[in-house]
Write a protein that holds these residues in place. Structure first.
Motif, mmCIF file in Angstrom:
data_model
loop_
_atom_site.group_PDB
_atom_site.id
_atom_site.type_symbol
_atom_site.label_atom_id
_atom_site.label_comp_id
_atom_site.label_asym_id
_atom_site.label_seq_id
_atom_site.Cartn_x
_atom_site.Cartn_y
_atom_site.Cartn_z
ATOM 1 N N GLN A 90 0.812 -1.204 0.000
ATOM 2 C CA GLN A 90 0.000 0.000 0.000
ATOM 3 C C GLN A 90 0.856 1.269 0.000
ATOM 4 N N GLN A 91 1.870 1.308 0.845
ATOM 5 C CA GLN A 91 2.750 2.482 0.902
ATOM 6 C C GLN A 91 3.495 2.658 -0.415
ATOM 7 N N LEU A 92 3.970 1.560 -0.967
ATOM 8 C CA LEU A 92 4.713 1.600 -2.217
ATOM 9 C C LEU A 92 3.837 2.110 -3.352
ATOM 10 N N PHE A 93 2.630 1.577 -3.442
ATOM 11 C CA PHE A 93 1.730 1.999 -4.507
ATOM 12 C C PHE A 93 1.357 3.475 -4.358
ATOM 13 N N GLY A 94 1.096 3.910 -3.123
ATOM 14 C CA GLY A 94 0.779 5.315 -2.884
ATOM 15 C C GLY A 94 1.922 6.230 -3.289
ATOM 16 N N TYR A 95 3.125 5.824 -2.961
ATOM 17 C CA TYR A 95 4.309 6.607 -3.339
ATOM 18 C C TYR A 95 4.411 6.716 -4.856
ATOM 19 N N LEU A 96 4.249 5.591 -5.533
ATOM 20 C CA LEU A 96 4.362 5.590 -6.996
ATOM 21 C C LEU A 96 3.229 6.376 -7.649
ATOM 22 N N ILE B 95 6.633 13.481 -0.490
ATOM 23 C CA ILE B 95 5.780 12.343 -0.858
ATOM 24 C C ILE B 95 6.036 11.154 0.056
ATOM 25 N N LEU B 96 7.290 10.861 0.315
ATOM 26 C CA LEU B 96 7.605 9.739 1.204
ATOM 27 C C LEU B 96 7.058 9.974 2.609
ATOM 28 N N ARG B 97 7.141 11.201 3.083
ATOM 29 C CA ARG B 97 6.664 11.527 4.435
ATOM 30 C C ARG B 97 5.143 11.504 4.505
#
Length: 146
Positions: free
Chosen positions: A27-33, A136-138
């Motif tokens: 989920q975090q990875l997809f949101g970041y991308l 974005i990461l934060r």
């Protein structure tokens, strides 16, 4: 299984272990991308590319680095490559209806939310690449500033 055990299983070619390992960060990875790419379509494309790169490179993973940091550095490089290949024609932000929570009885809230979202996205696009990545990461991936 612990993260270390899952990684070791992945290094041996265990696809199920890879699925479990990626599930925790999916989920975090997809949101970041999504934020890096600007659309769901771009995020899906980059997500698949990232998974392939992680699967191919997991044998070289160094335990001295935190797995999520290694994963997000691959995702970041994939996003940068994708953006370079597919330069956007404009800096406009695509607002996708599924991102917005619709209030049937409060149209003024929709307008306010859309306006805030638009202002934030415009401000983020004005940041340099390093600042944009940190933001974005934060904000969207829950990572620390460090």
């Amino acid at each position: 299984m612990s993260e270390t055990e899952l990684i070791e299983s992945c290094k041996s070619g265990d696809g199920e272990a890879f699925r479990k390992l990626m599930h925790t960060s999916r989920q975090q990875l997809f949101g970041y991308l999504w934020r890096m790419g600007g659309s769901q379509y771009a995020a899906e494309e980059m997500f698949q590319e990232t998974l392939i790169k992680v699967w191919k490179g997991i044998k070289n993973y160094n335990y001295e680095n935190k797995f999520t940091s290694w994963l997000f550095s691959i995702a970041h490089n994939t996003a940068i490559d994708h953006i370079r290949k597919n330069k956007r024609k404009s800096n406009e932000v695509e607002i996708i209806e599924s991102d917005l929570q619709v209030y049937a009885d409060a149209p003024d809230e929709i307008i306010i939310k859309n306006e805030k979202f638009s202002r934030i996205e415009k401000a983020v696009h004005k940041l340099n690449e390093k600042q944009k990545e940190v933001f974005i990461l934060r904000q969207h991936s829950g990572m620390k500033f460090k």
